[in-house]
Design a protein around this motif. Sequence first.
Motif, mmCIF file in Angstrom:
data_model
loop_
_atom_site.group_PDB
_atom_site.id
_atom_site.type_symbol
_atom_site.label_atom_id
_atom_site.label_comp_id
_atom_site.label_asym_id
_atom_site.label_seq_id
_atom_site.Cartn_x
_atom_site.Cartn_y
_atom_site.Cartn_z
ATOM 1 N N ASP A 35 0.843 -1.190 0.000
ATOM 2 C CA ASP A 35 0.000 0.000 0.000
ATOM 3 C C ASP A 35 0.879 1.241 0.000
ATOM 4 O O ASP A 35 2.109 1.163 -0.065
ATOM 5 N N ASN A 36 0.249 2.378 0.084
ATOM 6 C CA ASN A 36 1.005 3.622 -0.006
ATOM 7 C C ASN A 36 1.948 3.785 1.173
ATOM 8 O O ASN A 36 3.019 4.355 1.052
ATOM 9 N N ASP A 37 1.514 3.294 2.323
ATOM 10 C CA ASP A 37 2.337 3.398 3.523
ATOM 11 C C ASP A 37 3.555 2.493 3.448
ATOM 12 O O ASP A 37 4.627 2.838 3.916
ATOM 13 N N VAL A 38 3.342 1.308 2.915
ATOM 14 C CA VAL A 38 4.419 0.327 2.857
ATOM 15 C C VAL A 38 4.779 0.126 1.388
ATOM 16 O O VAL A 38 4.244 -0.743 0.718
ATOM 17 N N ARG A 39 5.642 0.949 0.901
ATOM 18 C CA ARG A 39 5.964 0.911 -0.528
ATOM 19 C C ARG A 39 6.723 -0.349 -0.905
ATOM 20 O O ARG A 39 6.437 -1.023 -1.865
ATOM 21 N N SER A 40 7.751 -0.664 -0.103
ATOM 22 C CA SER A 40 8.587 -1.801 -0.438
ATOM 23 C C SER A 40 7.858 -3.093 -0.111
ATOM 24 O O SER A 40 7.109 -3.161 0.856
ATOM 25 N N ALA A 41 8.081 -4.100 -0.917
ATOM 26 C CA ALA A 41 7.378 -5.369 -0.735
ATOM 27 C C ALA A 41 8.294 -6.410 -0.107
ATOM 28 O O ALA A 41 9.477 -6.492 -0.442
ATOM 29 N N PRO A 42 7.741 -7.208 0.813
ATOM 30 C CA PRO A 42 8.544 -8.289 1.388
ATOM 31 C C PRO A 42 8.657 -9.454 0.412
ATOM 32 O O PRO A 42 7.914 -9.515 -0.577
ATOM 33 N N GLU A 43 9.566 -10.359 0.673
ATOM 34 C CA GLU A 43 9.644 -11.590 -0.118
ATOM 35 C C GLU A 43 8.393 -12.396 0.196
ATOM 36 O O GLU A 43 8.068 -12.606 1.365
ATOM 37 N N SER A 44 7.702 -12.860 -0.836
ATOM 38 C CA SER A 44 6.462 -13.583 -0.561
ATOM 39 C C SER A 44 6.508 -15.038 -1.021
ATOM 40 O O SER A 44 5.557 -15.778 -0.838
ATOM 41 N N ILE A 45 7.605 -15.429 -1.660
ATOM 42 C CA ILE A 45 7.783 -16.853 -1.946
ATOM 43 C C ILE A 45 9.167 -17.296 -1.481
ATOM 44 O O ILE A 45 10.093 -16.485 -1.398
ATOM 45 N N LEU A 46 9.274 -18.582 -1.172
ATOM 46 C CA LEU A 46 10.550 -19.121 -0.696
ATOM 47 C C LEU A 46 11.617 -18.881 -1.753
ATOM 48 O O LEU A 46 11.400 -19.140 -2.940
ATOM 49 N N LYS A 47 12.757 -18.382 -1.325
ATOM 50 C CA LYS A 47 13.770 -18.012 -2.312
ATOM 51 C C LYS A 47 15.134 -18.561 -1.900
ATOM 52 O O LYS A 47 15.575 -18.344 -0.769
ATOM 53 N N ALA A 48 15.771 -19.292 -2.815
ATOM 54 C CA ALA A 48 17.138 -19.759 -2.556
ATOM 55 C C ALA A 48 18.081 -18.606 -2.853
ATOM 56 O O ALA A 48 17.970 -17.980 -3.913
ATOM 57 N N GLN A 49 18.948 -18.304 -1.955
ATOM 58 C CA GLN A 49 19.844 -17.165 -2.130
ATOM 59 C C GLN A 49 21.270 -17.624 -1.881
ATOM 60 O O GLN A 49 21.696 -17.749 -0.726
#
Lengths: 269, 395
Positions: B355-369
């Motif tokens: 939303d406008n308050d929370v511009r940045s998005a969290p990781e929402s799927i499991l991700k190998a890094q």
Amino acid sequence: MRCLITTYQVWSEELDVKSLIPDSNIRRRLSPFVKRGVATGLQAANSAERVGVFVDSIVTATGLGCLEDSEKFLKNYLVSEEQLLNPTPFIQSTHNTIGGQIALGKKLHGYNLTFSHRNDSFINALMDALLLLSENESNAVLLGAVDEVTATSGHLLHRLGWDKVFGEPKDVCAFFVLTSVDSPDENRSDSLDISNDGLVMQPSHTRVLLEFNCNDISTPTDCLTITADKSSFLSIADSLISAILLLEQGEESVKVIDNKFSILLKWHS
Amino acid sequence: MSVKVTGLGIVSSIGLGVQEHEDALRHGQHGLKLPMFLNSIHKVPVGEVPYDLSDLKEMLGLRKNKTVTRTALLGMIAAREAVRDSKLDVEEQRIGIISGTSVGGMDLTSVFYKDYMVNSLCGRISNVVGHDCFDSTYRIAQDSRLSGYSTTISTACSSAANAIMTGCRMIEAGILDCVVVGGTDALSLFTLNGFKSLMILDDELCRPFDKSRKGLNLGEGAAYLMLERDTLRAGHEGYGYVKGWANSNDAFHQTASSDNGEGAFRAMSKALTRAGMIDIRPDYINAHGTGTPNNDSSEVKAMERLWGDSIPMFSSTKSYTGHTLGAAGAIEAVISFLSLKNSLIWPSLRFNQSDNDVRSAPESILKAQKGLKNVMSNSFGFGGNCTSLIFSIDK
């Protein structure tokens, strides 16, 4: 481990709570226990400022936390069957409420911790304050000891028979401003305003040196000794206050002892 | 000197022990549902550990009629695992325990008080003896034979994170060689009604950082880590190191976070400085991310102040466990070490839209890094208490 005690303050009805907590909304919402703790802590910090010492960190000790608020909220949800609850007592029931409110009052963004470990609460908090000073993480720590005896806690301690073993439980509300032994002294003013409750160490250019020793239970013969009782979880804080008062009355050094440690207090020039 | 992590122990609604947590996190299995044991009129999902008091006592080999709070039982289970996992002979060490809890034995106090308020001679007194924060720490220390320094920190929802920080500082100062650190908190009507009265409980599953987020789900559990001076057992392989820690105060409001996340910003900045990572971004942030509108926007604001448009990957694993209050900092520390161990970024479950308050998005799927090295973990609590920790594979 060593430090200097710059100022100290115990709760007194004479403290000007209105000027210490000027926001009337906050003042109205705080329970008497929290209000006493916040006012006492702020007064200790303000007194230190008058001698050029600015608190940047807060460490508090409490054995049982904000009992009055906890009990009020507990009773409210049990009686109302979990309906239409006022959140204020819940909000103020956390053990770090007083430390947090002091930070809020003085806009202190620094380190702020609360120890709650029965009879060791205050010693653990003191050790943490000493550690902070030795890490150079803080120039001046506000160290507090706060516990209240409520009708219920008094009654329960009686039911448990603790009062017979340890004596009548007592309220404790004491704050100390601690600085490092090597902290600079230049800012200290020559003429101190000591009319205000006599909080600042006298005479003006001497402060009390506190020396904490673990595992030192030997009773010295060369200085007065106070053995901390167990009437409150925070009795050691009260004993420290008694020791400072004895110094102010002319004793050269006083030792507070417990079965595990000793704290030596003496004038530091 | 560095602070090495050599043992992990955990219990929460998503599992009993480290292995079950790893499996649940990998498979996106959260533990949030209507409670089986907590008897409240509020029908909201919670992260409840699926064992009752007698199950927990049986697991620990305790007598059924022994009165022990749920907070202490959960703590004993997690601490035993951490101690066993470390393979340290605890009786031979200069060891301590530092535990965090917010409400201590409130679960049994509530049972006691129901009878007591009707008649002050009633109420089983043994149910209230474990009310204070000391009780669970003491029992855990006894149970795991930790005879040295012992203390309890109670700073609401950052309690366990502060316990970890304090343990690191005591090892650094040379006061202890090793220390069991963490926290424990059980679900109670007290906290459930508390957050309900603040109107920040979501009656659906919580959605940290999502536009539609309405509040948190309460959880319970315990987690402990064995910290030791890295030179204590030089050859002993650990999970990694605690490299940075800091506690700051938001000094804004007793329960709400400031709009610009001042306390969070300061805690994160100081922890990075402490870790020698002023110019290095953490690879992943396990956020405080409670799912309340206020916390999540304030926390992201603080991250944006630090890193602008290129904030590190982040997520809230409270979307799995619920908010475990005084235990959260330790539960999320163990989860962060599992992230480092497996080079995986755990997702924020149920995130759909910023939303406008929370511009940045969290990781929402499991991700190998690949090459995941540093994880930051945030814990914020009432009283403006903000703590940030940095865990690292390398010294």
